[in-house]
Scaffold this motif. Structure first.
Motif, PDB file in Angstrom:
ATOM      1  N   SER A 131     -44.893  64.464 -15.412  1.00 31.81           N
ATOM      2  CA  SER A 131     -46.436  64.020 -15.827  1.00 31.81           C
ATOM      3  C   SER A 131     -47.242  64.150 -14.490  1.00 31.81           C
ATOM      4  CB  SER A 131     -46.296  62.526 -16.069  1.00 31.81           C
ATOM      5  OG  SER A 131     -45.688  61.767 -15.325  1.00 31.81           O
ATOM      6  N   ALA A 171     -50.770  62.243 -13.464  1.00 34.38           N
ATOM      7  CA  ALA A 171     -51.368  61.120 -14.150  1.00 34.38           C
ATOM      8  C   ALA A 171     -52.502  60.526 -13.026  1.00 34.38           C
ATOM      9  CB  ALA A 171     -50.237  60.143 -14.428  1.00 34.38           C
ATOM     10  N   ASP A 186     -52.610  56.481 -12.115  1.00 38.17           N
ATOM     11  CA  ASP A 186     -51.959  55.296 -12.038  1.00 38.17           C
ATOM     12  C   ASP A 186     -52.842  54.167 -11.786  1.00 38.17           C
ATOM     13  OD1 ASP A 186     -49.486  56.454 -12.732  1.00 38.17           O
ATOM     14  OD2 ASP A 186     -48.546  56.363 -10.773  1.00 38.17           O
ATOM     15  N   GLY A 207     -47.906  60.310 -11.279  1.00 32.26           N
ATOM     16  CA  GLY A 207     -47.123  61.039 -12.218  1.00 32.26           C
ATOM     17  C   GLY A 207     -46.136  61.683 -11.362  1.00 32.26           C
ATOM     18  N   ALA A 208     -45.024  61.613 -12.358  1.00 34.02           N
ATOM     19  CA  ALA A 208     -43.820  62.026 -11.815  1.00 34.02           C
ATOM     20  C   ALA A 208     -43.638  63.276 -11.203  1.00 34.02           C
ATOM     21  CB  ALA A 208     -42.634  62.264 -13.190  1.00 34.02           C
ATOM     22  N   TYR A 240     -45.450  63.298  -7.516  1.00 30.16           N
ATOM     23  CA  TYR A 240     -44.629  62.812  -6.472  1.00 30.16           C
ATOM     24  C   TYR A 240     -43.422  63.801  -6.200  1.00 30.16           C
ATOM     25  CZ  TYR A 240     -46.523  58.105  -6.669  1.00 30.16           C
ATOM     26  OH  TYR A 240     -47.423  57.191  -6.320  1.00 30.16           O
ATOM     27  N   TRP A 255     -50.977  55.314 -16.445  1.00 28.65           N
ATOM     28  CA  TRP A 255     -50.060  54.336 -16.614  1.00 28.65           C
ATOM     29  C   TRP A 255     -50.524  53.401 -15.751  1.00 28.65           C
ATOM     30  CZ3 TRP A 255     -46.976  52.775 -12.560  1.00 28.65           C
ATOM     31  CH2 TRP A 255     -45.807  51.836 -12.732  1.00 28.65           C
ATOM     32  N   THR A 264     -49.303  52.436 -21.164  1.00 28.81           N
ATOM     33  CA  THR A 264     -48.966  53.587 -21.020  1.00 28.81           C
ATOM     34  C   THR A 264     -49.719  54.596 -22.165  1.00 28.81           C
ATOM     35  OG1 THR A 264     -46.488  53.420 -20.678  1.00 28.81           O
ATOM     36  CG2 THR A 264     -47.075  55.440 -21.515  1.00 28.81           C
ATOM     37  N   LEU A 304     -50.707  64.136 -22.646  1.00 31.73           N
ATOM     38  CA  LEU A 304     -49.210  64.206 -22.681  1.00 31.73           C
ATOM     39  C   LEU A 304     -48.782  64.215 -24.219  1.00 31.73           C
ATOM     40  CD1 LEU A 304     -47.155  62.338 -20.155  1.00 31.73           C
ATOM     41  CD2 LEU A 304     -47.600  64.785 -20.378  1.00 31.73           C
ATOM     42  N   ASN A 335     -39.944  63.014 -15.443  1.00 31.62           N
ATOM     43  CA  ASN A 335     -40.060  62.119 -16.450  1.00 31.62           C
ATOM     44  C   ASN A 335     -41.355  62.595 -17.350  1.00 31.62           C
ATOM     45  OD1 ASN A 335     -40.020  59.908 -18.044  1.00 31.62           O
ATOM     46  ND2 ASN A 335     -40.788  58.472 -16.480  1.00 31.62           N
ATOM     47  N   LEU A 336     -40.787  62.776 -18.560  1.00 29.82           N
ATOM     48  CA  LEU A 336     -41.829  63.479 -19.631  1.00 29.82           C
ATOM     49  C   LEU A 336     -40.915  63.183 -20.968  1.00 29.82           C
ATOM     50  CD1 LEU A 336     -44.404  65.045 -19.094  1.00 29.82           C
ATOM     51  CD2 LEU A 336     -43.120  66.754 -19.286  1.00 29.82           C
ATOM     52  N   TRP A 357     -38.604  56.452 -22.967  1.00 28.20           N
ATOM     53  CA  TRP A 357     -38.095  57.588 -23.979  1.00 28.20           C
ATOM     54  C   TRP A 357     -36.973  57.292 -24.730  1.00 28.20           C
ATOM     55  CZ3 TRP A 357     -42.193  60.243 -24.457  1.00 28.20           C
ATOM     56  CH2 TRP A 357     -43.103  60.427 -23.484  1.00 28.20           C
ATOM     57  N   THR A 393     -43.881  52.485  -6.580  1.00 30.18           N
ATOM     58  CA  THR A 393     -44.060  53.557  -7.578  1.00 30.18           C
ATOM     59  C   THR A 393     -43.918  54.916  -6.937  1.00 30.18           C
ATOM     60  OG1 THR A 393     -45.975  52.089  -8.182  1.00 30.18           O
ATOM     61  CG2 THR A 393     -46.010  54.522  -9.086  1.00 30.18           C
ATOM     62  N   GLY A 394     -43.311  55.620  -7.690  1.00 35.31           N
ATOM     63  CA  GLY A 394     -42.880  57.015  -7.539  1.00 35.31           C
ATOM     64  C   GLY A 394     -41.770  57.228  -6.524  1.00 35.31           C
ATOM     65  N   ALA A 395     -41.231  56.177  -6.091  1.00 37.72           N
ATOM     66  CA  ALA A 395     -40.141  56.260  -5.072  1.00 37.72           C
ATOM     67  C   ALA A 395     -38.766  57.096  -5.796  1.00 37.72           C
ATOM     68  CB  ALA A 395     -39.402  54.945  -4.884  1.00 37.72           C
TER      69      ALA A 395
HETATM   70  P1  AMP Z   1     -41.225  55.677 -10.716  1.00 41.08           P
HETATM   71  O1  AMP Z   1     -41.681  54.813  -9.694  1.00 41.08           O
HETATM   72  O2  AMP Z   1     -40.332  57.107  -9.944  1.00 41.08           O
HETATM   73  O3  AMP Z   1     -40.467  55.510 -11.845  1.00 41.08           O
HETATM   74  O4  AMP Z   1     -42.404  56.854 -11.191  1.00 41.08           O
HETATM   75  C1  AMP Z   1     -43.515  56.369 -11.469  1.00 41.08           C
HETATM   76  C2  AMP Z   1     -44.592  57.392 -12.070  1.00 41.08           C
HETATM   77  O5  AMP Z   1     -44.219  57.739 -13.431  1.00 41.08           O
HETATM   78  C3  AMP Z   1     -46.039  56.629 -12.078  1.00 41.08           C
HETATM   79  O6  AMP Z   1     -46.748  57.562 -11.348  1.00 41.08           O
HETATM   80  C4  AMP Z   1     -46.390  57.349 -13.754  1.00 41.08           C
HETATM   81  O7  AMP Z   1     -47.517  57.825 -13.786  1.00 41.08           O
HETATM   82  C5  AMP Z   1     -45.179  57.949 -14.287  1.00 41.08           C
HETATM   83  N1  AMP Z   1     -44.771  57.541 -15.499  1.00 41.08           N
HETATM   84  C6  AMP Z   1     -44.672  56.289 -16.082  1.00 41.08           C
HETATM   85  N2  AMP Z   1     -44.273  56.196 -17.121  1.00 41.08           N
HETATM   86  C7  AMP Z   1     -44.271  57.472 -17.450  1.00 41.08           C
HETATM   87  C8  AMP Z   1     -43.862  58.079 -19.011  1.00 41.08           C
HETATM   88  N3  AMP Z   1     -43.656  57.562 -20.027  1.00 41.08           N
HETATM   89  N4  AMP Z   1     -43.704  59.377 -19.059  1.00 41.08           N
HETATM   90  C9  AMP Z   1     -44.248  60.271 -17.711  1.00 41.08           C
HETATM   91  N5  AMP Z   1     -44.463  59.491 -16.556  1.00 41.08           N
HETATM   92  C10 AMP Z   1     -44.419  58.434 -16.571  1.00 41.08           C
END
Ligand code: AMP
Length: 306
Positions: free
Chosen positions: A8, A10, A12, A27-28, A31, A82, A98, A103, A124-125, A152, A233-235
């Motif tokens: 993704s 995105a 946030d 978005g995944a 990052y 998100w 979400t 997507l 993540n997708l 998912w 977020t995004g870590a």
């Molecule tokens: P993390 O903190 O590593 O879990 O990732 C957070 C990121 O995942 C955020 O920037 C979101 O935009 C993205 N994200 C959250 N939910 C989803 C989802 N269902 N599908 C794809 N990306 C997502």
């Protein structure tokens, strides 16, 4: 070696005990791409955004050497959105919103120039989109790493089961490992998950580090004890980007090198949480990264005679 990143891209909106952001780039795949760009200059992105996505954010990725030829921009549509709120412990969060938007109908087109990639990171997708990308590659990459999340597992478990059979490494957090395996013990969970497909499993435990499992081997990497965690977020994605970026740059997928990759991933993630969103990982220096990895080494190094 070249790296293909899918995931993704995105908007946030994040709330932590320290503050709140409006819609910021997230978005995944964002990052992952930014993080891996510190290791390899051959990062190729496949993702989708809406017309509302700012050109300056795309330029930000390009300024890190990320190839955005595979980033589709859908006219008249909205980007994935998100929103999440962290609890006081900063380790757990609630997803508030979400909105799949673009997507929901994403058809991942892999540009010709991306074929023959050596490493594939499925961020993540939807698991269906993840497996479609694998199917559209003419040659199987040397290593396929995949991330996923509870969202998912809740809505697309059959697709997820199928995609799991197609990947080499799965990277998830402890809560997700428990949900996926229906086991509380992470060792039992790892065994079950590795029977579902992936030969390697990474279980991220937030501030408590990460575990790498392969057959009967297990490796543990701590997280750096930080005075301040601003926004996690995004870590996980930043971790994944560092992990696969390091593997792609060294082109060595032995278990020993994966251990080093886990440390590089952890070092990248430790930067990510220091500021909101991508702020901290857009401007890292080589020197900072090296010093951070050294801190990890010092943290766990000790001598003993047994
Ligand atoms: P993390 O903190 O590593 O879990 O990732 C957070 C990121 O995942 C955020 O920037 C979101 O935009 C993205 N994200 C959250 N939910 C989803 C989802 N269902 N599908 C794809 N990306 C997502």
């Amino acid at each position: 070696m070249s790296l293909l990143v899918v995931g993704s891209v995105a908007f946030d909106a994040i709330e932590t005990p320290f503050g709140k952001t409006d819609k910021i780039i997230g978005g995944a795949a964002t990052y992952i791409s930014l993080s891996s760009s510190y290791f390899t200059k051959k990062v190729n992105l496949v993702a989708v955004v809406g017309e509302d996505f700012p050109a300056s954010d795309i330029q930000l990725l390009e300024s890190h050497g990320v190839n955005t030829e595979g980033l589709q921009i859908k006219k008249g549509e909205k980007s994935f959105f998100w929103s999440g709120r962290y609890h006081n412990d900063m380790n757990t969060r609630d997803t508030l919103v979400t909105e799949l938007n673009v997507l929901g109908t994403f058809d991942p087109i892999v540009p010709e120039a991306y074929q023959n990639c050596d490493y594939l990171m499925l961020g993540n997708l939807s698991p269906k989109v993840q497996s479609t990308v694998i199917g559209r590659l003419k040659k199987r990459p040397k290593l396929v790493v995949m991330d996923t999340m509870n969202f998912w597992m809740d809505i697309a478990m059959a697709d997820l089961n199928e995609t799991l059979t197609m990947v080499d490494v799965l990277s998830i957090n402890d809560e997700e490992a428990r949900q996926l395996s229906k086991e509380y013990s992470l060792v039992k969970a790892a065994k079950k998950i590795m029977e579902m497909g992936p030969k390697y499993l990474i279980i991220k435990k937030g501030e408590h580090g990460a575990l790498l499992f392969h057959k009967n081997q297990v490796f543990f990497a701590p997280a750096l004890p930080l005075e301040e965690v601003f926004d996690p977020t995004g870590a996980g994605d930043t971790f994944a980007g560092g992990f696969i970026g390091y593997l792609a740059s060294t082109n060595d997928i032995s278990f020993d090198n994966m251990k080093r990759a886990i440390i590089y991933g952890s070092a990248m993630a430790s930067f990510c949480v220091e500021k909101f969103g991508t702020e901290r990982i857009v401007n890292l220096s080589e020197k900072e990264l090296r010093a951070r990895v050294k801190q990890f080494v010092d943290l766990v190094q000790f001598e003993v005679t047994i």
